[in-house]
Design a protein around this motif. Sequence first.
Motif, PDB file in Angstrom:
ATOM      1  N   LYS A  95       0.855  -1.181   0.000  1.00 29.62           N
ATOM      2  CA  LYS A  95       0.000   0.000   0.000  1.00 29.62           C
ATOM      3  C   LYS A  95       0.897   1.239   0.000  1.00 29.62           C
ATOM      4  O   LYS A  95       2.064   1.154   0.406  1.00 29.62           O
ATOM      5  CB  LYS A  95      -0.890  -0.005   1.243  1.00 29.62           C
ATOM      6  N   PRO A  96       0.389   2.381  -0.431  1.00 33.47           N
ATOM      7  CA  PRO A  96       1.208   3.605  -0.408  1.00 33.47           C
ATOM      8  C   PRO A  96       1.793   3.857   0.987  1.00 33.47           C
ATOM      9  O   PRO A  96       1.079   3.791   1.987  1.00 33.47           O
ATOM     10  CB  PRO A  96       0.214   4.706  -0.793  1.00 33.47           C
ATOM     11  N   GLY A  97       3.102   4.071   1.036  1.00 35.02           N
ATOM     12  CA  GLY A  97       3.785   4.324   2.302  1.00 35.02           C
ATOM     13  C   GLY A  97       4.131   3.080   3.098  1.00 35.02           C
ATOM     14  O   GLY A  97       4.803   3.161   4.116  1.00 35.02           O
ATOM     15  N   GLU A  98       3.689   1.908   2.654  1.00 31.80           N
ATOM     16  CA  GLU A  98       3.960   0.662   3.381  1.00 31.80           C
ATOM     17  C   GLU A  98       5.372   0.178   3.066  1.00 31.80           C
ATOM     18  O   GLU A  98       5.768   0.112   1.908  1.00 31.80           O
ATOM     19  CB  GLU A  98       2.942  -0.412   2.987  1.00 31.80           C
ATOM     20  N   LYS A  99       6.103  -0.130   4.116  1.00 31.99           N
ATOM     21  CA  LYS A  99       7.466  -0.638   3.954  1.00 31.99           C
ATOM     22  C   LYS A  99       7.488  -2.131   4.254  1.00 31.99           C
ATOM     23  O   LYS A  99       7.218  -2.950   3.395  1.00 31.99           O
ATOM     24  CB  LYS A  99       8.417   0.111   4.891  1.00 31.99           C
ATOM     25  N   TRP A 100       7.817  -2.476   5.491  1.00 29.34           N
ATOM     26  CA  TRP A 100       7.899  -3.876   5.888  1.00 29.34           C
ATOM     27  C   TRP A 100       6.524  -4.518   5.772  1.00 29.34           C
ATOM     28  O   TRP A 100       5.536  -3.982   6.244  1.00 29.34           O
ATOM     29  CB  TRP A 100       8.385  -3.982   7.331  1.00 29.34           C
ATOM     30  N   MET A 101       6.475  -5.685   5.144  1.00 27.63           N
ATOM     31  CA  MET A 101       5.216  -6.412   4.981  1.00 27.63           C
ATOM     32  C   MET A 101       5.275  -7.714   5.771  1.00 27.63           C
ATOM     33  O   MET A 101       6.281  -8.432   5.743  1.00 27.63           O
ATOM     34  CB  MET A 101       4.956  -6.690   3.500  1.00 27.63           C
ATOM     35  N   LEU A 102       4.195  -7.984   6.466  1.00 26.22           N
ATOM     36  CA  LEU A 102       4.088  -9.167   7.301  1.00 26.22           C
ATOM     37  C   LEU A 102       4.005 -10.424   6.438  1.00 26.22           C
ATOM     38  O   LEU A 102       3.255 -10.472   5.464  1.00 26.22           O
ATOM     39  CB  LEU A 102       2.840  -9.055   8.177  1.00 26.22           C
ATOM     40  N   MET A 103       4.823 -11.407   6.791  1.00 22.10           N
ATOM     41  CA  MET A 103       4.810 -12.672   6.059  1.00 22.10           C
ATOM     42  C   MET A 103       3.917 -13.677   6.797  1.00 22.10           C
ATOM     43  O   MET A 103       3.758 -13.598   8.018  1.00 22.10           O
ATOM     44  CB  MET A 103       6.236 -13.218   5.940  1.00 22.10           C
ATOM     45  N   GLU A 104       3.373 -14.602   6.069  1.00 19.70           N
ATOM     46  CA  GLU A 104       2.521 -15.635   6.629  1.00 19.70           C
ATOM     47  C   GLU A 104       3.361 -16.871   6.941  1.00 19.70           C
ATOM     48  O   GLU A 104       4.091 -17.369   6.079  1.00 19.70           O
ATOM     49  CB  GLU A 104       1.424 -15.995   5.617  1.00 19.70           C
ATOM     50  N   LYS A 105       3.243 -17.357   8.174  1.00 14.65           N
ATOM     51  CA  LYS A 105       3.937 -18.598   8.527  1.00 14.65           C
ATOM     52  C   LYS A 105       3.164 -19.764   7.925  1.00 14.65           C
ATOM     53  O   LYS A 105       1.973 -19.895   8.124  1.00 14.65           O
ATOM     54  CB  LYS A 105       4.029 -18.755  10.040  1.00 14.65           C
ATOM     55  N   ILE A 106       3.880 -20.602   7.175  1.00 15.48           N
ATOM     56  CA  ILE A 106       3.220 -21.744   6.534  1.00 15.48           C
ATOM     57  C   ILE A 106       3.744 -23.087   7.037  1.00 15.48           C
ATOM     58  O   ILE A 106       3.207 -24.122   6.680  1.00 15.48           O
ATOM     59  CB  ILE A 106       3.331 -21.671   5.000  1.00 15.48           C
TER      60      ILE A 106
END
Length: 109
Positions: A95-106
């Motif tokens: 998203k605009p301004g979003e840096k670090w993105m949360l990863m999903e544990k699989i």
Amino acid sequence: MKRYCMTLDLKDDPKLVGEYVQWHKEVWHEVKDSLLQSGVSALEIYLLGNRLCMIMETDDSFSFERKAEMDAANIKVQEWEALMWKYQQALPGAKPGEKWMLMEKIFSL
């Protein structure tokens, strides 16, 4: 305790990647203090090429919303974030301004 894994890319420039690594050898104490005060108990960042992976362990007081509010009110954290953005680039789908993105544990062993 909760554990989060997040990812972000650096600009694909070996010189900038090297500078980013150097900055993280001496992270400003105000930034470290802010992390601890927000409920982060441990944080590690790993690098492969220009891809970063951050593993963050937090106590029960931590929330991303609270951390964002604390960061917005901390001038030194804002300076650090502006400086780091010179090296970072948003991932596709951010998203605009979003840096670090949360990863999903699989998977977990």
